[in-house]
Scaffold this motif. Structure first.
Motif, PDB file in Angstrom:
ATOM      1  N   VAL A  91       0.838  -1.205   0.000  1.00  0.00           N
ATOM      2  CA  VAL A  91       0.000   0.000   0.000  1.00  0.00           C
ATOM      3  C   VAL A  91       0.871   1.253   0.000  1.00  0.00           C
ATOM      4  CG1 VAL A  91      -1.673   1.337   1.335  1.00  0.00           C
ATOM      5  CG2 VAL A  91      -1.967  -1.125   1.080  1.00  0.00           C
ATOM      6  N   SER A  92       1.926   1.217   0.804  1.00  0.00           N
ATOM      7  CA  SER A  92       2.839   2.353   0.867  1.00  0.00           C
ATOM      8  C   SER A  92       3.507   2.585  -0.480  1.00  0.00           C
ATOM      9  CB  SER A  92       3.902   2.129   1.947  1.00  0.00           C
ATOM     10  OG  SER A  92       3.313   2.037   3.220  1.00  0.00           O
ATOM     11  N   LEU A  93       3.925   1.481  -1.131  1.00  0.00           N
ATOM     12  CA  LEU A  93       4.549   1.590  -2.444  1.00  0.00           C
ATOM     13  C   LEU A  93       3.576   2.169  -3.461  1.00  0.00           C
ATOM     14  CD1 LEU A  93       6.902   1.058  -4.347  1.00  0.00           C
ATOM     15  CD2 LEU A  93       6.094  -1.293  -4.609  1.00  0.00           C
ATOM     16  N   GLU A  94       2.338   1.688  -3.404  1.00  0.00           N
ATOM     17  CA  GLU A  94       1.322   2.211  -4.315  1.00  0.00           C
ATOM     18  C   GLU A  94       1.121   3.711  -4.101  1.00  0.00           C
ATOM     19  OE1 GLU A  94      -3.400   1.486  -5.483  1.00  0.00           O
ATOM     20  OE2 GLU A  94      -2.541   0.604  -3.681  1.00  0.00           O
ATOM     21  N   ASN A  95       1.036   4.104  -2.836  1.00  0.00           N
ATOM     22  CA  ASN A  95       0.855   5.523  -2.528  1.00  0.00           C
ATOM     23  C   ASN A  95       2.044   6.351  -3.001  1.00  0.00           C
ATOM     24  OD1 ASN A  95      -1.645   5.115  -1.325  1.00  0.00           O
ATOM     25  ND2 ASN A  95      -0.788   4.823   0.713  1.00  0.00           N
ATOM     26  N   ASP A  96       3.252   5.791  -2.804  1.00  0.00           N
ATOM     27  CA  ASP A  96       4.449   6.498  -3.263  1.00  0.00           C
ATOM     28  C   ASP A  96       4.441   6.675  -4.767  1.00  0.00           C
ATOM     29  OD1 ASP A  96       5.372   6.713  -0.699  1.00  0.00           O
ATOM     30  OD2 ASP A  96       6.744   4.997  -0.814  1.00  0.00           O
ATOM     31  N   LEU A  98       1.803   6.680  -6.758  1.00  0.00           N
ATOM     32  CA  LEU A  98       0.759   7.640  -7.119  1.00  0.00           C
ATOM     33  C   LEU A  98       1.207   9.070  -6.842  1.00  0.00           C
ATOM     34  CD1 LEU A  98      -2.437   5.775  -5.824  1.00  0.00           C
ATOM     35  CD2 LEU A  98      -1.737   6.098  -8.199  1.00  0.00           C
ATOM     36  N   ASN A  99       1.897   9.251  -5.716  1.00  0.00           N
ATOM     37  CA  ASN A  99       2.399  10.589  -5.386  1.00  0.00           C
ATOM     38  C   ASN A  99       3.457  11.042  -6.383  1.00  0.00           C
ATOM     39  OD1 ASN A  99       0.767  10.878  -3.117  1.00  0.00           O
ATOM     40  ND2 ASN A  99       2.273   9.958  -1.738  1.00  0.00           N
ATOM     41  N   ASN A 100       4.332  10.088  -6.795  1.00  0.00           N
ATOM     42  CA  ASN A 100       5.361  10.427  -7.774  1.00  0.00           C
ATOM     43  C   ASN A 100       4.735  10.800  -9.113  1.00  0.00           C
ATOM     44  OD1 ASN A 100       7.487   9.999  -6.023  1.00  0.00           O
ATOM     45  ND2 ASN A 100       7.773   7.861  -6.603  1.00  0.00           N
TER      46      ASN A 100
END
Length: 206
Positions: A91-96, A98-100
């Motif tokens: 989830v954290s990777l996905e959020n990162d 998406l943020n990138n």
């Protein structure tokens, strides 16, 4: 590990698993839903029951109807924590990512705005400033030498406007109709993009 997005009962189950993994709750120990879990975490008996059900589903505890559950596996508790951590990392990777992507989109938007501003400024500059004259060195033979601009009918023949002539190192700006062209002169003129070709054809037949 953040659990803020998980249901409350699953947060409690994960916290209990962490306590089991760190020997704060021992294998064989009995935990009571209402008297211990509900009170400790400040939740309803139903939420506490659902937390115990999660531990039972993971084979960490064995539920006992109406009384709570008995802890049966420390290893399963550790496995549960590892699985939850892996899910959190995804989830954290996905959020990162998406943020990138969002940051890159903002950067592209900024670049697009900068390009638009540059083009608009360039257009205004072209409108507010005179055309930069073309330059041509008269180093080839020509039958037009010695004739005045008036005799040559320079503007009508080439579609360009002669704005300067450099002769023997001296520059004459806006030469009059009686000025003649000589080999070795440098002429400066303004006109469309193909002006140099037109003047070359006129003077040198090339």
């Amino acid at each position: 590990m953040s659990t803020s997005r998980q249901p409350r009962y699953r947060q409690i189950a994960l916290d209990l698993a962490d306590k089991i993994a760190h020997n704060q709750i021992q294998v064989g120990e009995k935990i009571h839903a209402r008297s211990k879990i509900a009170t400790t975490y400040g939740v309803s008996a139903e939420t506490a029951r659902r937390a115990i059900n999660v531990l039972a589903d993971m084979d960490i505890a064995q539920a006992q109807h109406g009384t709570g559950a008995i802890i049966i596996s420390k290893q399963k508790a550790m496995d549960f924590i590892a699985t939850e951590q892996a899910g959190f990392d995804l989830v954290s990777l996905e959020n990162d990512l998406l943020n990138n992507i969002e940051d890159q989109k903002k950067e592209l938007d900024t670049m697009a705005d900068s390009l638009k501003t540059f083009l608009q400024t360039s257009q205004r500059f072209q409108q507010l400033n005179p055309l930069k004259p073309f330059e041509l060195v008269l180093d080839a033979p020509s039958d037009k030498y010695g004739l005045s601009l008036s005799d040559l009918n320079f503007w009508h023949q080439t579609g360009t406007t002669l704005v300067g002539i450099e002769h023997d190192g001296k520059l004459v700006i806006s030469p009059g109709p009686y000025v003649s062209l000589e080999q070795g002169d440098v002429i400066y003129f303004v006109g469309p993009d193909d002006s140099v070709a037109k003047v070359s054809v006129f003077l040198f037949n090339q």
